[in-house]
Design a protein around this motif. Structure first.
Motif, PDB file in Angstrom:
ATOM      1  N   SER A   5       0.940  45.554  63.623  1.00  0.00           N
ATOM      2  CA  SER A   5      -0.040  46.470  64.189  1.00  0.00           C
ATOM      3  C   SER A   5       0.382  47.915  63.981  1.00  0.00           C
ATOM      4  O   SER A   5      -0.427  48.785  63.742  1.00  0.00           O
ATOM      5  CB  SER A   5      -0.247  46.184  65.669  1.00  0.00           C
ATOM      6  N   LYS A   8      -0.461  48.929  60.472  1.00  0.00           N
ATOM      7  CA  LYS A   8      -1.883  49.225  60.330  1.00  0.00           C
ATOM      8  C   LYS A   8      -2.202  50.599  60.914  1.00  0.00           C
ATOM      9  O   LYS A   8      -2.943  51.384  60.353  1.00  0.00           O
ATOM     10  CB  LYS A   8      -2.717  48.143  61.008  1.00  0.00           C
ATOM     11  N   LEU A   9      -1.628  50.868  62.075  1.00  0.00           N
ATOM     12  CA  LEU A   9      -1.850  52.154  62.716  1.00  0.00           C
ATOM     13  C   LEU A   9      -1.325  53.277  61.834  1.00  0.00           C
ATOM     14  O   LEU A   9      -1.939  54.314  61.685  1.00  0.00           O
ATOM     15  CB  LEU A   9      -1.160  52.177  64.085  1.00  0.00           C
ATOM     16  N   SER A  10      -0.184  53.049  61.243  1.00  0.00           N
ATOM     17  CA  SER A  10       0.425  54.031  60.347  1.00  0.00           C
ATOM     18  C   SER A  10      -0.486  54.302  59.154  1.00  0.00           C
ATOM     19  O   SER A  10      -0.647  55.426  58.746  1.00  0.00           O
ATOM     20  CB  SER A  10       1.785  53.502  59.915  1.00  0.00           C
ATOM     21  N   ARG A  11      -1.092  53.274  58.617  1.00  0.00           N
ATOM     22  CA  ARG A  11      -2.013  53.447  57.488  1.00  0.00           C
ATOM     23  C   ARG A  11      -3.253  54.231  57.912  1.00  0.00           C
ATOM     24  O   ARG A  11      -3.747  55.085  57.185  1.00  0.00           O
ATOM     25  CB  ARG A  11      -2.423  52.086  56.922  1.00  0.00           C
ATOM     26  N   LYS A  12      -3.734  53.899  59.109  1.00  0.00           N
ATOM     27  CA  LYS A  12      -4.905  54.617  59.619  1.00  0.00           C
ATOM     28  C   LYS A  12      -4.595  56.092  59.817  1.00  0.00           C
ATOM     29  O   LYS A  12      -5.391  56.966  59.501  1.00  0.00           O
ATOM     30  CB  LYS A  12      -5.373  53.994  60.932  1.00  0.00           C
ATOM     31  N   GLU A  13      -3.421  56.345  60.358  1.00  0.00           N
ATOM     32  CA  GLU A  13      -3.022  57.739  60.590  1.00  0.00           C
ATOM     33  C   GLU A  13      -2.868  58.482  59.270  1.00  0.00           C
ATOM     34  O   GLU A  13      -3.272  59.643  59.153  1.00  0.00           O
ATOM     35  CB  GLU A  13      -1.707  57.784  61.375  1.00  0.00           C
ATOM     36  N   LYS A  14      -2.284  57.810  58.302  1.00  0.00           N
ATOM     37  CA  LYS A  14      -2.106  58.446  56.999  1.00  0.00           C
ATOM     38  C   LYS A  14      -3.463  58.735  56.355  1.00  0.00           C
ATOM     39  O   LYS A  14      -3.674  59.806  55.781  1.00  0.00           O
ATOM     40  CB  LYS A  14      -1.284  57.545  56.079  1.00  0.00           C
ATOM     41  N   ARG A  15      -4.366  57.777  56.489  1.00  0.00           N
ATOM     42  CA  ARG A  15      -5.712  57.962  55.929  1.00  0.00           C
ATOM     43  C   ARG A  15      -6.413  59.130  56.622  1.00  0.00           C
ATOM     44  O   ARG A  15      -7.034  59.979  55.976  1.00  0.00           O
ATOM     45  CB  ARG A  15      -6.522  56.676  56.107  1.00  0.00           C
ATOM     46  N   ARG A  16      -6.307  59.175  57.944  1.00  0.00           N
ATOM     47  CA  ARG A  16      -6.921  60.253  58.712  1.00  0.00           C
ATOM     48  C   ARG A  16      -6.337  61.617  58.302  1.00  0.00           C
ATOM     49  O   ARG A  16      -7.050  62.595  58.161  1.00  0.00           O
ATOM     50  CB  ARG A  16      -6.719  60.008  60.205  1.00  0.00           C
ATOM     51  N   GLN A  17      -5.024  61.624  58.095  1.00  0.00           N
ATOM     52  CA  GLN A  17      -4.355  62.856  57.687  1.00  0.00           C
ATOM     53  C   GLN A  17      -4.838  63.314  56.311  1.00  0.00           C
ATOM     54  O   GLN A  17      -5.093  64.500  56.090  1.00  0.00           O
ATOM     55  CB  GLN A  17      -2.840  62.642  57.655  1.00  0.00           C
ATOM     56  N   SER A  26     -15.833  54.301  50.146  1.00  0.00           N
ATOM     57  CA  SER A  26     -16.089  54.270  51.589  1.00  0.00           C
ATOM     58  C   SER A  26     -16.939  55.459  52.045  1.00  0.00           C
ATOM     59  O   SER A  26     -17.140  55.663  53.240  1.00  0.00           O
ATOM     60  CB  SER A  26     -14.767  54.248  52.358  1.00  0.00           C
TER      61      SER A  26
END
Length: 210
Positions: free
Chosen positions: A2, A5-14, A51
């Motif tokens: 988890s 996944k959160l790390s990937r989401k944060e990186k994507r958001r960044q 996306s």
């Protein structure tokens, strides 16, 4: 897992925020090479396109909310070296009331034709010799900044020189509007008419009214 996944989401958001900032710094549109400076590769860029986070303006150019942007902002960003001419310039001077469906822009004759392959907004380039391109250029407020445009006097000379490229109704509206324009400079008009080799047309078609 988890946390990954959160790390990937944060990186994507960044990365999204970095792209947004980069686009704002560059008038809303950036090149592929500029996105590479954010540590992205082509596959990553394509994933953002798929996306619908960013849009491909044309090959090698990207933006966010591209089709929601003001057309003037896009034109000023994509063609900072261009000069508004013909119908677009007539519209900007209020010589034509209806906005033309395509933007007419004079550019250096050596400009790559691929630059004008846009789905939105539509652009019609006028390829011009460098010395002719620079003749009678002014600046007007345009979008969030400014854009080069031909002076009214130079513009009318071009309108008469290329009158076969204009709708007859638009030609007559433009000539009448210029004649009625209290800010016109007849001396400048005649000087540009000589330079553009349309002196006889100017004298025959509008000289009597000046």
């Amino acid at each position: 897992m988890s946390e990954e996944k959160l790390s990937r989401k944060e990186k994507r958001r960044q990365q999204i925020e970095e792209m947004r900032a980069l686009m704002e710094e560059n008038g809303g549109v950036v090149k592929t090479s500029q996105l590479y400076t954010l540590g992205m590769d082509y596959r990553r860029i394509q994933s953002f396109v798929d996306s619908e986070v960013i849009e491909r303006v044309k090959n090698g150019y990207y933006a966010m909310n591209y089709k929601k942007k003001n057309e003037q902002e896009i034109i000023a960003t994509m063609f900072p070296d261009g000069v508004l001419c013909m119908e677009s310039a007539l519209y900007c001077y209020h010589y034509l009331k209806d906005k033309p469906y395509k933007w007419t822009i004079a550019v250096d004759k050596n400009t790559s034709k691929s630059r004008f392959k846009l789905e939105y907004p539509l652009v019609q380039p006028y390829y011009t010799e460098p010395d002719v391109l620079a003749l009678g250029v002014a600046k007007i407020p345009f979008g969030n900044g400014e854009m080069s445009i031909y002076t009214k006097e130079r513009l009318i000379c071009d309108v008469l020189k290329y009158e076969d490229r204009l709708e007859k109704d638009d030609l007559q509206k433009a000539l009448r509007a210029f004649i009625m324009d209290k800010e016109k400079d007849v001396a400048k008009l005649l000087a540009f008419a000589k330079a553009r080799k349309v002196l006889s047309k100017v004298r025959n078609q509008i000289g009597v009214w000046l």
